[in-house]
Design a protein around this motif. Structure first.
Motif, mmCIF file in Angstrom:
data_model
loop_
_atom_site.group_PDB
_atom_site.id
_atom_site.type_symbol
_atom_site.label_atom_id
_atom_site.label_comp_id
_atom_site.label_asym_id
_atom_site.label_seq_id
_atom_site.Cartn_x
_atom_site.Cartn_y
_atom_site.Cartn_z
ATOM 1 N N GLY A 81 29.991 0.604 -57.073
ATOM 2 C CA GLY A 81 30.745 0.698 -58.315
ATOM 3 C C GLY A 81 30.569 -0.485 -59.240
ATOM 4 O O GLY A 81 31.052 -0.455 -60.371
ATOM 5 N N ILE A 82 29.891 -1.538 -58.775
ATOM 6 C CA ILE A 82 29.649 -2.722 -59.596
ATOM 7 C C ILE A 82 28.166 -2.824 -59.905
ATOM 8 O O ILE A 82 27.756 -2.831 -61.058
ATOM 9 C CB ILE A 82 30.147 -3.992 -58.887
ATOM 10 N N ARG A 83 27.371 -2.918 -58.878
ATOM 11 C CA ARG A 83 25.913 -2.833 -59.008
ATOM 12 C C ARG A 83 25.419 -2.042 -57.811
ATOM 13 O O ARG A 83 25.400 -2.533 -56.690
ATOM 14 C CB ARG A 83 25.276 -4.219 -59.058
ATOM 15 N N ASP A 84 25.063 -0.787 -58.038
ATOM 16 C CA ASP A 84 24.731 0.132 -56.950
ATOM 17 C C ASP A 84 23.268 0.059 -56.558
ATOM 18 O O ASP A 84 22.397 -0.214 -57.394
ATOM 19 C CB ASP A 84 25.071 1.573 -57.354
ATOM 20 N N ASN A 85 23.020 0.317 -55.300
ATOM 21 C CA ASN A 85 21.657 0.474 -54.805
ATOM 22 C C ASN A 85 21.114 1.790 -55.359
ATOM 23 O O ASN A 85 21.575 2.877 -54.996
ATOM 24 C CB ASN A 85 21.671 0.491 -53.281
ATOM 25 N N GLY A 86 20.120 1.697 -56.237
ATOM 26 C CA GLY A 86 19.613 2.892 -56.912
ATOM 27 C C GLY A 86 18.635 3.701 -56.103
ATOM 28 O O GLY A 86 18.186 4.769 -56.547
ATOM 29 N N LEU A 87 18.293 3.231 -54.898
ATOM 30 C CA LEU A 87 17.276 3.923 -54.115
ATOM 31 C C LEU A 87 17.814 5.143 -53.390
ATOM 32 O O LEU A 87 17.064 6.096 -53.138
ATOM 33 C CB LEU A 87 16.675 2.943 -53.094
ATOM 34 N N ILE A 88 19.101 5.139 -53.043
ATOM 35 C CA ILE A 88 19.646 6.135 -52.129
ATOM 36 C C ILE A 88 19.354 7.562 -52.582
ATOM 37 O O ILE A 88 18.937 8.412 -51.789
ATOM 38 C CB ILE A 88 21.169 5.936 -51.963
ATOM 39 N N VAL A 89 19.541 7.840 -53.854
ATOM 40 C CA VAL A 89 19.374 9.212 -54.346
ATOM 41 C C VAL A 89 17.942 9.704 -54.174
ATOM 42 O O VAL A 89 17.699 10.911 -54.006
ATOM 43 C CB VAL A 89 19.823 9.302 -55.822
ATOM 44 N N HIS A 90 16.973 8.800 -54.189
ATOM 45 C CA HIS A 90 15.577 9.206 -54.078
ATOM 46 C C HIS A 90 15.159 9.512 -52.635
ATOM 47 O O HIS A 90 14.111 10.122 -52.408
ATOM 48 C CB HIS A 90 14.672 8.117 -54.656
ATOM 49 N N THR A 91 15.971 9.087 -51.685
ATOM 50 C CA THR A 91 15.652 9.348 -50.282
ATOM 51 C C THR A 91 16.163 10.706 -49.816
ATOM 52 O O THR A 91 15.871 11.129 -48.697
ATOM 53 C CB THR A 91 16.273 8.269 -49.377
ATOM 54 N N LEU A 92 16.924 11.406 -50.661
ATOM 55 C CA LEU A 92 17.550 12.664 -50.276
ATOM 56 C C LEU A 92 16.624 13.851 -50.515
ATOM 57 O O LEU A 92 15.790 13.827 -51.426
ATOM 58 C CB LEU A 92 18.847 12.860 -51.072
ATOM 59 N N PRO A 93 16.771 14.925 -49.736
ATOM 60 C CA PRO A 93 15.978 16.137 -49.982
ATOM 61 C C PRO A 93 16.221 16.670 -51.387
ATOM 62 O O PRO A 93 17.329 16.569 -51.922
ATOM 63 C CB PRO A 93 16.498 17.126 -48.925
ATOM 64 N N LEU A 94 15.193 17.231 -51.956
ATOM 65 C CA LEU A 94 15.270 17.720 -53.329
ATOM 66 C C LEU A 94 16.267 18.867 -53.461
ATOM 67 O O LEU A 94 16.096 19.948 -52.881
ATOM 68 C CB LEU A 94 13.885 18.188 -53.791
ATOM 69 N N SER A 95 17.338 18.597 -54.209
ATOM 70 C CA SER A 95 18.276 19.633 -54.674
ATOM 71 C C SER A 95 18.798 20.539 -53.566
ATOM 72 O O SER A 95 18.934 21.756 -53.758
ATOM 73 C CB SER A 95 17.603 20.480 -55.765
ATOM 74 N N LEU A 96 19.151 19.969 -52.416
ATOM 75 C CA LEU A 96 19.732 20.773 -51.336
ATOM 76 C C LEU A 96 21.247 20.628 -51.261
ATOM 77 O O LEU A 96 21.883 21.187 -50.365
ATOM 78 C CB LEU A 96 19.107 20.398 -49.991
ATOM 79 N N GLN A 97 21.823 19.871 -52.177
ATOM 80 C CA GLN A 97 23.274 19.748 -52.297
ATOM 81 C C GLN A 97 23.931 19.183 -51.035
ATOM 82 O O GLN A 97 25.049 19.548 -50.684
ATOM 83 C CB GLN A 97 23.899 21.098 -52.656
ATOM 84 N N ILE A 98 23.248 18.266 -50.374
ATOM 85 C CA ILE A 98 23.853 17.633 -49.205
ATOM 86 C C ILE A 98 24.673 16.414 -49.596
ATOM 87 O O ILE A 98 25.330 15.812 -48.745
ATOM 88 C CB ILE A 98 22.785 17.230 -48.169
ATOM 89 N N SER A 99 24.625 16.041 -50.884
ATOM 90 C CA SER A 99 25.313 14.833 -51.332
ATOM 91 C C SER A 99 26.161 15.130 -52.551
ATOM 92 O O SER A 99 26.065 16.192 -53.169
ATOM 93 C CB SER A 99 24.298 13.749 -51.676
ATOM 94 N N VAL A 100 26.990 14.144 -52.924
ATOM 95 C CA VAL A 100 27.807 14.267 -54.128
ATOM 96 C C VAL A 100 27.098 13.674 -55.340
ATOM 97 O O VAL A 100 27.671 13.658 -56.435
ATOM 98 C CB VAL A 100 29.179 13.594 -53.935
#
Length: 546
Positions: A312-331
């Motif tokens: 919420g202050i300075r986020d690690n921007g990598l996390i979203v790129h490690t997720l499967p493409l558009s499988l809705q496993i995350s928020v």
């Protein structure tokens, strides 16, 4: 309630946001004008601390995006190795696979700018810290050790990616000062990187302890210095130093392939690396695999030097790129699937390797996020395995904000460097005890549930394979390929061989690596702005007139 470590990170990240914004009354007494220049009079302790902290602010940009949906800067350091996969074309992995990438891409312009911004901030602090007269000399020495270590690290990154770069150790006074030719990478190492780090280790008042808050200590400086010495014992330093007047980077006339390099210089540098690695040996636990994706373990366990993030202050921007493409496993609003080891890379692990067990280093299934399915039912079957080591569960399932730190150096890396250095020295005729050669790599393998190596049977293939297994997608392999000029050949249950980098063709690439690929293209933005800067061999864009 914030934990103590979270509070430390909060303060640290807040300071990194900019050296112009402070909450300390003492600093406000400096009568800031709104613009900080090297002519400002900063004498207070808070002002000096802020100057030193400003040199860190380029680090969090490491996990930033590449200005294209689905692209990430860490991905740009994995794609050229030939061992990456991406599910979304916008990440531009295909440009690496077809050899049409060039220096106008944000992967090169953004990284160039980020690392030079770090150099600029460090230069400013180095110039102004001696004038912070209210700060005790011991503290000034400590902070000088921090910022010189950071400047060395930024330059270390620059020369490994681009080769010859612009040498700048002063605060630029006008636009014309930015018009500079590239300086030999040998001189960058010899006159900037090594002196800065040796000052930090041998002369500064840095504490000779681990870093518990992301700030540089002597342990951090020692780890970087060991890596620098090991890299200088290899390529391109060992070849470029044979003639520092030759424009190696522009002509691409690289020819050496022997590793370890058998020169007096290489042997001396390996010995120096050994000194630093031996000092660090045994001072850290190797830690648990789960430490890597647990924000509560930031700056603990085997962590030596991490980029600091705070949710919420300075986020690690990598996390979203490690997720499967558009499988809705995350928020997260998007899931890009663009920071993934290739199937061939994954298949090269031993099936008995604990790191290959589900949810150790990788995972192959997950549930839907509650925002999409209140029952959190299973998501569709994954097409491949994804990186568990960056699976910040709270960010992925609840907050979409990650405070997970990014490792620049951790103890497993030290152990593997130690084995490589001792192995290389033994190959070059230096008497090294067998246990010193194998103890590092075997500690890593024991944790992974794999058989130990013997000193007499250990090969470069074994060493580089273990680095690939343990440090997967920690932005290490590109540097390993370039300093050894070797590449691992994918296989089944193991890497089948190690071969010369030039001539190696990754499975999913349509060309063989050539001398061109020993370096990356110089930033097109730099070429536009600096008419004295030239491009690397066979890369585009060219400087006007080249």
């Amino acid at each position: 309630m914030k934990t103590k470590s979270t509070n430390i990170k909060y303060v640290f990240i807040t300071l990194m946001a900019g050296i112009l914004f402070f909450s300390c009354n003492d600093f406000l007494a400096e009568h800031p004008t709104g613009t900080l220049t090297d002519e400002a009079q900063i004498t207070s302790i808070p002002g000096g601390v802020a100057l030193a902290t400003g040199a860190y602010r380029a680090l969090p940009d490491w996990t930033g995006g590449g200005n294209v949906w689905g692209s990430s800067l860490p991905g740009s350091l994995e794609y050229p190795t030939g061992k990456a996969y991406a599910q979304y074309m916008g990440s531009d992995l295909w440009k690496y696979e077809t050899d049409i990438m060039d220096g106008t891409h944000p992967y090169f312009t953004t990284i160039w700018n980020n690392w030079y911004r770090g150099v600029r901030d460090a230069n400013l602090a180095i110039k102004m810290l001696p004038g912070v007269t209210q700060m005790p000399e011991a503290d000034r020495s400590k902070y000088m050790g921090e910022v010189r270590t950071l400047r060395a690290f930024y330059y270390f990154c620059l020369v490994r990616l681009y080769g010859d770069v612009i040498a700048n150790t002063t605060v630029l006074q006008n636009v014309n000062d930015a018009q500079q030719p590239r300086t030999s990478l040998v001189n960058i190492y010899d006159k900037i990187i090594v002196p800065d780090l040796e000052f930090a280790v041998n002369e500064s008042n840095l504490q000779d302890t681990r870093s518990t808050d992301g700030r540089v200590t002597k342990h951090v400086a020692r780890a970087i210095l060991a890596d620098v010495y090991l890299t200088m014992a290899g390529y391109p330093y060992q070849e470029a130093r044979t003639d520092t007047t030759k424009k190696w980077c522009e002509t691409g006339s690289w020819a050496m392939t022997e590793y370890p390099v058998n020169t007096p210089s290489a042997k001396e540098l390996l010995q120096k690396a050994k000194t630093q690695l031996d000092f660090l040996y045994g001072k850290y636990p190797i830690g648990n695999f789960s430490d890597l994706n647990n924000p509560e373990m930031d700056n603990q366990g085997g962590a030596i030097f991490q980029i600091q993030y705070a949710s919420g202050i300075r986020d690690n921007g990598l996390i979203v790129h490690t997720l499967p493409l558009s499988l809705q496993i995350s928020v997260f609003d998007v899931e890009t699937g663009t920071f993934i080891p290739s199937t061939e890379y994954l298949n090269s692990y031993d099936p008995a390797d604990i790191r290959m067990q589900e949810r150790v280093y990788f995972y192959s299934s997950d549930t839907k996020a509650a925002k999409y399915d209140p029952n959190e039912s299973p998501a569709p079957k994954f097409a491949t395995r994804y990186l568990q080591k960056y699976y910040d569960k709270d960010a992925i399932k609840r907050s979409a904000r990650s405070g997970l730190n990014f490792n620049l150096y951790r103890y497993a890396d030290i152990l593997l460097m130690q084995t490589e250095v001792n192995w290389a020295l033994s190959r070059l005729g230096v008497s090294i005890p067998d246990n010193d050669i194998i103890k590092g790599i075997n500690e890593v393998r024991t944790r992974a549930g794999l058989p130990s190596f013997s000193a007499e049977g250990l090969t470069l293939l074994d060493i580089m394979s273990e680095r690939a297994y343990e440090l997967v997608f920690e932005n290490k392999m590109l540097w390993d390929q370039r300093r050894t000029r070797k590449a691992l050949v994918d296989g089944s249950g193991q890497f089948t061989s190690i071969e010369n980098f030039v001539g190696h063709q990754p499975v999913n690439f349509n060309f063989e690596f050539s001398n061109k690929h020993l370096l990356s293209p110089v930033s097109g933005t730099e070429l536009d702005n600096n008419r004295k800067c030239t491009q690397n061999f066979e890369w585009l864009p060219l400087q006007k007139g080249e």
